[in-house]
Design a protein around this motif. Structure first.
Motif, PDB file in Angstrom:
ATOM      1  N   MET A 212       0.869  -1.180   0.000  1.00 31.99           N
ATOM      2  CA  MET A 212       0.000   0.000   0.000  1.00 31.99           C
ATOM      3  C   MET A 212       0.906   1.230   0.000  1.00 31.99           C
ATOM      4  O   MET A 212       1.227   1.772   1.066  1.00 31.99           O
ATOM      5  CB  MET A 212      -0.918  -0.027   1.229  1.00 31.99           C
ATOM      6  CG  MET A 212      -1.779  -1.294   1.283  1.00 31.99           C
ATOM      7  SD  MET A 212      -2.499  -1.635   2.905  1.00 31.99           S
ATOM      8  CE  MET A 212      -3.722  -0.336   3.028  1.00 31.99           C
ATOM      9  N   PRO A 213       1.343   1.681  -1.188  1.00 28.50           N
ATOM     10  CA  PRO A 213       2.353   2.741  -1.290  1.00 28.50           C
ATOM     11  C   PRO A 213       1.948   4.026  -0.561  1.00 28.50           C
ATOM     12  O   PRO A 213       0.776   4.418  -0.539  1.00 28.50           O
ATOM     13  CB  PRO A 213       2.455   2.979  -2.804  1.00 28.50           C
ATOM     14  CG  PRO A 213       1.968   1.719  -3.421  1.00 28.50           C
ATOM     15  CD  PRO A 213       0.920   1.188  -2.503  1.00 28.50           C
ATOM     16  N   LEU A 214       2.949   4.683   0.027  1.00 36.04           N
ATOM     17  CA  LEU A 214       2.735   5.914   0.782  1.00 36.04           C
ATOM     18  C   LEU A 214       2.752   7.118  -0.157  1.00 36.04           C
ATOM     19  O   LEU A 214       3.773   7.436  -0.761  1.00 36.04           O
ATOM     20  CB  LEU A 214       3.827   6.075   1.844  1.00 36.04           C
ATOM     21  CG  LEU A 214       3.803   5.067   2.995  1.00 36.04           C
ATOM     22  CD1 LEU A 214       5.128   5.056   3.725  1.00 36.04           C
ATOM     23  CD2 LEU A 214       2.665   5.371   3.952  1.00 36.04           C
ATOM     24  N   GLU A 215       1.619   7.766  -0.295  1.00 34.36           N
ATOM     25  CA  GLU A 215       1.505   8.977  -1.105  1.00 34.36           C
ATOM     26  C   GLU A 215       0.393   9.834  -0.503  1.00 34.36           C
ATOM     27  O   GLU A 215      -0.339   9.371   0.372  1.00 34.36           O
ATOM     28  CB  GLU A 215       1.248   8.620  -2.573  1.00 34.36           C
ATOM     29  CG  GLU A 215       0.237   7.516  -2.812  1.00 34.36           C
ATOM     30  CD  GLU A 215      -1.146   8.060  -3.045  1.00 34.36           C
ATOM     31  OE1 GLU A 215      -1.282   9.280  -3.227  1.00 34.36           O
ATOM     32  OE2 GLU A 215      -2.105   7.273  -3.034  1.00 34.36           O
ATOM     33  N   PRO A 216       0.268  11.116  -0.908  1.00 41.83           N
ATOM     34  CA  PRO A 216      -0.646  12.026  -0.217  1.00 41.83           C
ATOM     35  C   PRO A 216      -2.087  11.548  -0.090  1.00 41.83           C
ATOM     36  O   PRO A 216      -2.756  11.841   0.903  1.00 41.83           O
ATOM     37  CB  PRO A 216      -0.561  13.301  -1.065  1.00 41.83           C
ATOM     38  CG  PRO A 216       0.815  13.269  -1.633  1.00 41.83           C
ATOM     39  CD  PRO A 216       1.095  11.817  -1.912  1.00 41.83           C
ATOM     40  N   PHE A 217      -2.611  10.806  -1.082  1.00 47.76           N
ATOM     41  CA  PHE A 217      -4.003  10.370  -1.014  1.00 47.76           C
ATOM     42  C   PHE A 217      -4.167   9.032  -0.289  1.00 47.76           C
ATOM     43  O   PHE A 217      -5.242   8.433  -0.330  1.00 47.76           O
ATOM     44  CB  PHE A 217      -4.598  10.280  -2.422  1.00 47.76           C
ATOM     45  CG  PHE A 217      -5.008  11.614  -2.979  1.00 47.76           C
ATOM     46  CD1 PHE A 217      -6.255  12.143  -2.716  1.00 47.76           C
ATOM     47  CD2 PHE A 217      -4.122  12.369  -3.738  1.00 47.76           C
ATOM     48  CE1 PHE A 217      -6.634  13.377  -3.204  1.00 47.76           C
ATOM     49  CE2 PHE A 217      -4.477  13.606  -4.234  1.00 47.76           C
ATOM     50  CZ  PHE A 217      -5.741  14.116  -3.972  1.00 47.76           C
ATOM     51  N   LEU A 220      -7.286   8.515   2.114  1.00 44.35           N
ATOM     52  CA  LEU A 220      -8.583   8.387   1.442  1.00 44.35           C
ATOM     53  C   LEU A 220      -8.640   7.127   0.592  1.00 44.35           C
ATOM     54  O   LEU A 220      -9.670   6.451   0.526  1.00 44.35           O
ATOM     55  CB  LEU A 220      -8.826   9.618   0.571  1.00 44.35           C
ATOM     56  CG  LEU A 220     -10.275  10.033   0.323  1.00 44.35           C
ATOM     57  CD1 LEU A 220     -10.998  10.287   1.631  1.00 44.35           C
ATOM     58  CD2 LEU A 220     -10.307  11.271  -0.552  1.00 44.35           C
ATOM     59  N   LYS A 221      -7.507   6.786   0.002  1.00 42.61           N
ATOM     60  CA  LYS A 221      -7.439   5.654  -0.924  1.00 42.61           C
ATOM     61  C   LYS A 221      -7.738   4.333  -0.219  1.00 42.61           C
ATOM     62  O   LYS A 221      -8.385   3.442  -0.780  1.00 42.61           O
ATOM     63  CB  LYS A 221      -6.050   5.616  -1.562  1.00 42.61           C
ATOM     64  CG  LYS A 221      -5.887   4.624  -2.693  1.00 42.61           C
ATOM     65  CD  LYS A 221      -4.507   4.770  -3.321  1.00 42.61           C
ATOM     66  CE  LYS A 221      -4.312   3.803  -4.471  1.00 42.61           C
ATOM     67  NZ  LYS A 221      -2.954   3.937  -5.062  1.00 42.61           N
ATOM     68  N   TYR A 222      -7.266   4.178   1.016  1.00 44.56           N
ATOM     69  CA  TYR A 222      -7.404   2.910   1.731  1.00 44.56           C
ATOM     70  C   TYR A 222      -8.410   2.976   2.880  1.00 44.56           C
ATOM     71  O   TYR A 222      -8.500   2.039   3.666  1.00 44.56           O
ATOM     72  CB  TYR A 222      -6.037   2.467   2.254  1.00 44.56           C
ATOM     73  CG  TYR A 222      -5.027   2.272   1.149  1.00 44.56           C
ATOM     74  CD1 TYR A 222      -5.180   1.257   0.211  1.00 44.56           C
ATOM     75  CD2 TYR A 222      -3.933   3.129   1.017  1.00 44.56           C
ATOM     76  CE1 TYR A 222      -4.271   1.088  -0.833  1.00 44.56           C
ATOM     77  CE2 TYR A 222      -3.015   2.959  -0.013  1.00 44.56           C
ATOM     78  CZ  TYR A 222      -3.188   1.945  -0.932  1.00 44.56           C
ATOM     79  OH  TYR A 222      -2.298   1.781  -1.949  1.00 44.56           O
TER      80      TYR A 222
END
Length: 285
Positions: A212-217, A220-222
């Protein structure tokens, strides 16, 4: 048989990541009766902090993860003290709206400070390479994730069921007025519980960065995945959250191996079926 083995192993690893991230939300929603839809923001904060400390500051992996968890817990404690505690007696709709709004603020902040890039976490030597497990060879990183998940299960069970703090927590939820009159510091219990949940989310954000890559969204994404695991497992049930995370992780992994064209269809179909049979969760008492 090799494909079945791959599905089970990858599904268990994915399920453990879902469990570590989601169990804090289960405790917050089930035991504290607080709908915190910004829970994923603490997972992202922990992952970003670990990436900064390990990649930029050169800290050892273990020290960086531990410090990132402590930073996230301290941040959660401050926010709980000055912001979130005022929402405990608000309606569920108000809690949902505020925490969703807070999530968007966290997304904008992460985008501003770190940019719209995926944060990478360099693995230490002892987590690189493979290890033989029976007839299979597994990446060490995945073995560490499973072991960490098992340790979290044990420590949480001991904390809630076998310690004085666990007694205080359950008593505070059942009857806050009587617990306070008996000398239990309700505010301390609430703040500590919220911080522990955020710390677990941070650990899940770090360990699950590969899947589950770490990025700004990220928050909300997960978010839906976390809510599904908590709901299917049963609010406040640690063992239920574990069972739901493992089952749904294996189902989702199997669908990606065998029917990738259908996306997450089987994941949500399993959720609907389980909730139809057990509307209050698998192991909710």
């Amino acid at each position: 048989m090799p494909q079945l083995s791959n599905i089970l192993i990858d599904g268990v690893v994915y399920g453990m990541v879902l469990f570590i991230i989601s169990v804090g939300l289960s405790v917050t929603m089930g035991l504290m009766r607080f709908i915190n839809l910004s829970h994923g923001a603490f997972a992202m904060a922990g992952g970003y902090a670990a990436a900064l400390l390990i990649r930029e500051q050169g800290l050892p992996f273990g020290a960086g993860v531990a410090l990132a968890m402590l930073i996230t817990m301290a941040l959660a404690a401050v926010l709980e003290t000055f912001v979130f505690r005022h929402l405990y007696k608000k309606s569920e709709l108000q809690q949902v709206l505020f925490t969703i709004g807070f999530t968007f603020v966290c997304i904008a902040t992460a985008n501003l400070l770190a940019g719209a890039y995926i944060q990478t976490l360099p693995l230490p030597e002892w987590m690189q390479g493979s290890v033989a497990v029976g007839a299979r060879t597994l990446p060490k990183q995945r073995v560490v994730v499973v072991a960490a998940g098992a340790l979290v299960v044990l420590l949480l069970w001991l904390l809630v069921a076998r310690t004085r703090f666990g007694i205080w927590l359950r008593a505070s939820v059942d009857n806050a007025g009587m617990s306070s009159s008996l000398g239990i510091n309700i505010r301390l219990v609430q703040c500590a519980t919220f911080a522990i949940g955020a710390g677990l989310a941070a650990l899940g954000g770090v360990l699950g960065a590969e899947l589950m890559p770490l990025e700004p969204f990220y928050p909300l994404k997960y978010l839906v995945l976390m809510l599904v695991v908590v709901t299917v497992g049963g609010l406040g049930s640690i063992s239920g959250t574990l069972c739901a995370a493992l089952f749904l992780g294996i189902i989702d992994t199997a669908s990606r191996y065998l029917a990738s064209d259908f996306g997450n269809l089987f994941f949500y179909a399993a959720m609907i079926l389980l909730l139809a049979v057990r509307p209050h969760g698998i192991l909710r008492r």
